[in-house]
Design a protein around this motif. Structure first.
Motif, PDB file in Angstrom:
ATOM      1  N   GLU A  77      22.165 -13.810  32.919  1.00 43.73           N
ATOM      2  CA  GLU A  77      22.350 -14.386  31.582  1.00 43.73           C
ATOM      3  C   GLU A  77      21.001 -14.805  30.991  1.00 43.73           C
ATOM      4  N   LEU A  78      20.214 -15.500  31.762  1.00 44.41           N
ATOM      5  CA  LEU A  78      18.921 -15.992  31.289  1.00 44.41           C
ATOM      6  C   LEU A  78      17.950 -14.851  31.011  1.00 44.41           C
ATOM      7  N   LEU A  79      17.823 -13.944  31.962  1.00 47.67           N
ATOM      8  CA  LEU A  79      16.783 -12.918  31.867  1.00 47.67           C
ATOM      9  C   LEU A  79      17.089 -11.851  30.827  1.00 47.67           C
ATOM     10  N   THR A  80      18.364 -11.494  30.640  1.00 44.89           N
ATOM     11  CA  THR A  80      18.678 -10.511  29.598  1.00 44.89           C
ATOM     12  C   THR A  80      18.340 -11.067  28.220  1.00 44.89           C
ATOM     13  N   ARG A  81      18.527 -12.381  28.045  1.00 43.47           N
ATOM     14  CA  ARG A  81      18.160 -13.009  26.765  1.00 43.47           C
ATOM     15  C   ARG A  81      16.645 -12.979  26.548  1.00 43.47           C
ATOM     16  N   GLY A  83      14.751 -10.259  27.414  1.00 46.89           N
ATOM     17  CA  GLY A  83      14.289  -8.877  27.358  1.00 46.89           C
ATOM     18  C   GLY A  83      14.279  -8.099  28.649  1.00 46.89           C
ATOM     19  N   VAL A  84      14.884  -8.622  29.715  1.00 43.66           N
ATOM     20  CA  VAL A  84      14.909  -7.904  30.991  1.00 43.66           C
ATOM     21  C   VAL A  84      16.136  -7.000  31.041  1.00 43.66           C
ATOM     22  N   ASP A  85      15.906  -5.708  31.308  1.00 44.67           N
ATOM     23  CA  ASP A  85      17.002  -4.747  31.454  1.00 44.67           C
ATOM     24  C   ASP A  85      17.628  -4.878  32.831  1.00 44.67           C
ATOM     25  N   PHE A  86      18.964  -4.846  32.877  1.00 42.79           N
ATOM     26  CA  PHE A  86      19.710  -4.926  34.131  1.00 42.79           C
ATOM     27  C   PHE A  86      20.552  -3.676  34.321  1.00 42.79           C
ATOM     28  N   HIS A  87      20.601  -3.211  35.559  1.00 46.01           N
ATOM     29  CA  HIS A  87      21.516  -2.139  35.974  1.00 46.01           C
ATOM     30  C   HIS A  87      22.295  -2.701  37.159  1.00 46.01           C
ATOM     31  N   VAL A  88      23.602  -2.848  36.984  1.00 48.37           N
ATOM     32  CA  VAL A  88      24.425  -3.542  37.976  1.00 48.37           C
ATOM     33  C   VAL A  88      25.429  -2.563  38.574  1.00 48.37           C
ATOM     34  N   MET A  89      25.461  -2.501  39.897  1.00 42.66           N
ATOM     35  CA  MET A  89      26.398  -1.611  40.595  1.00 42.66           C
ATOM     36  C   MET A  89      27.826  -1.965  40.235  1.00 42.66           C
ATOM     37  N   GLY A  90      28.134  -3.251  40.163  1.00 43.37           N
ATOM     38  CA  GLY A  90      29.396  -3.705  39.601  1.00 43.37           C
ATOM     39  C   GLY A  90      30.640  -3.541  40.453  1.00 43.37           C
ATOM     40  N   THR A  91      30.493  -3.035  41.675  1.00 40.21           N
ATOM     41  CA  THR A  91      31.682  -2.834  42.514  1.00 40.21           C
ATOM     42  C   THR A  91      32.026  -4.074  43.330  1.00 40.21           C
ATOM     43  N   GLY A  92      31.101  -5.006  43.407  1.00 38.48           N
ATOM     44  CA  GLY A  92      31.328  -6.189  44.237  1.00 38.48           C
ATOM     45  C   GLY A  92      30.937  -5.920  45.673  1.00 38.48           C
ATOM     46  N   PHE A  93      31.316  -6.821  46.538  1.00 39.09           N
ATOM     47  CA  PHE A  93      30.949  -6.717  47.948  1.00 39.09           C
ATOM     48  C   PHE A  93      31.728  -5.601  48.635  1.00 39.09           C
ATOM     49  N   THR A  94      31.067  -4.906  49.562  1.00 42.71           N
ATOM     50  CA  THR A  94      31.689  -3.768  50.224  1.00 42.71           C
ATOM     51  C   THR A  94      32.905  -4.180  51.040  1.00 42.71           C
ATOM     52  N   TRP A  95      32.942  -5.417  51.514  1.00 46.13           N
ATOM     53  CA  TRP A  95      34.114  -5.852  52.275  1.00 46.13           C
ATOM     54  C   TRP A  95      35.319  -6.067  51.354  1.00 46.13           C
ATOM     55  N   ASN A  96      35.075  -6.161  50.039  1.00 46.71           N
ATOM     56  CA  ASN A  96      36.188  -6.242  49.091  1.00 46.71           C
ATOM     57  C   ASN A  96      36.681  -4.863  48.692  1.00 46.71           C
ATOM     58  N   THR A  97      35.756  -3.936  48.426  1.00 48.48           N
ATOM     59  CA  THR A  97      36.183  -2.612  47.964  1.00 48.48           C
ATOM     60  C   THR A  97      36.778  -1.794  49.109  1.00 48.48           C
ATOM     61  N   GLN A  98      36.115  -1.820  50.263  1.00 47.47           N
ATOM     62  CA  GLN A  98      36.556  -1.079  51.449  1.00 47.47           C
ATOM     63  C   GLN A  98      36.745   0.407  51.147  1.00 47.47           C
ATOM     64  N   ASP A  99      35.938   0.930  50.234  1.00 48.97           N
ATOM     65  CA  ASP A  99      36.054   2.322  49.817  1.00 48.97           C
ATOM     66  C   ASP A  99      34.665   2.948  49.827  1.00 48.97           C
ATOM     67  N   ARG A 100      34.323   3.576  50.943  1.00 47.70           N
ATOM     68  CA  ARG A 100      32.982   4.127  51.116  1.00 47.70           C
ATOM     69  C   ARG A 100      32.640   5.155  50.046  1.00 47.70           C
ATOM     70  N   GLU A 101      33.592   5.994  49.709  1.00 53.37           N
ATOM     71  CA  GLU A 101      33.317   7.058  48.741  1.00 53.37           C
ATOM     72  C   GLU A 101      32.953   6.490  47.364  1.00 53.37           C
ATOM     73  N   SER A 102      33.750   5.549  46.875  1.00 51.54           N
ATOM     74  CA  SER A 102      33.457   4.996  45.547  1.00 51.54           C
ATOM     75  C   SER A 102      32.204   4.125  45.573  1.00 51.54           C
ATOM     76  N   ASP A 103      31.977   3.408  46.680  1.00 48.79           N
ATOM     77  CA  ASP A 103      30.760   2.600  46.797  1.00 48.79           C
ATOM     78  C   ASP A 103      29.515   3.484  46.821  1.00 48.79           C
TER      79      ASP A 103
END
Length: 198
Positions: A77-81, A83-103
């Motif tokens: 929130e602070l850094l984007t305001r 001028g810092v560009d962010f690229h976020v994987m957005g899938t969350g923690f791997t123990w939550n997704t439990q989907d190797r292919e999509s991760d």
């Protein structure tokens, strides 16, 4: 002056001379590769602190976040305001997704953005937050990471965070810090606190 003060002054003069000698010998100017690893809390916080410092000095910075989800993130929130560009994987923690292919696919998409950042000579500082996990899980190949790091613009600095940094990353890095876990509130059943923990 007392003997105690004399001894203190002598020690401090010797220390100052040693520091001055190191400063005089440090003449190389280049972008740094910094790895912040270990099992303790604060690796990402340290990485974001470096980005905040860079922004404060007018550097053009960018961030890639692996592992993290799309939930609220105070640093983002602070850094984007600012001028810092962010690229976020957005899938969350791997123990939550439990989907190797999509991760793996999500990691690949973010890594492609990282490769662009690591070729962009207008970017002076890049944070690759939690990248070490992507290498450990073999979502992104170590060889691609090393190649991109070795071929980045000479004055571009990169900070990599995450546990269990691969030994080749450690060998390549200019600075490596290991954050050690001594005690963590979560282990005592204390919830993560907004604005402090995240």
């Amino acid at each position: 002056m007392s003997d105690k003060n004399e001894r203190h002054k002598a020690r401090q003069e010797k220390l100052k001379q040693a520091v001055d000698d190191k400063i005089a010998k440090a003449q190389t100017v280049k972008g740094l590769l910094i790895v912040i690893t270990g099992n303790g809390k604060g690796k990402s916080t340290s990485g974001f602190g470096t980005v905040a410092r860079g922004v404060g000095h007018g550097l053009k910075c960018a961030v890639a976040q692996f592992i993290k989800g799309n939930w609220e993130c105070g640093e983002r929130e602070l850094l984007t305001r600012n001028g810092v560009d962010f690229h976020v994987m957005g899938t969350g923690f791997t123990w939550n997704t439990q989907d190797r292919e999509s991760d793996t696919q999500a990691a690949e998409e973010i890594w492609l953005e990282c490769e662009k950042m690591l070729q962009d000579d207008t970017l002076e500082l890049v944070l690759l937050d939690e990248l070490t996990y992507m290498i450990t899980y073999d979502y992104v190949s170590l060889e691609r990471v090393i190649t991109a790091l070795n071929n980045r613009p000479p004055m571009q600095s990169v900070v990599i965070t995450g546990r269990a940094a691969h030994r080749e990353l450690i060998e390549l890095a200019d600075t490596v810090s290991e954050v050690r876990n001594v005690k963590h509130a979560f282990d005592s059943g204390v919830k993560a606190l907004k604005g402090v923990d995240w």
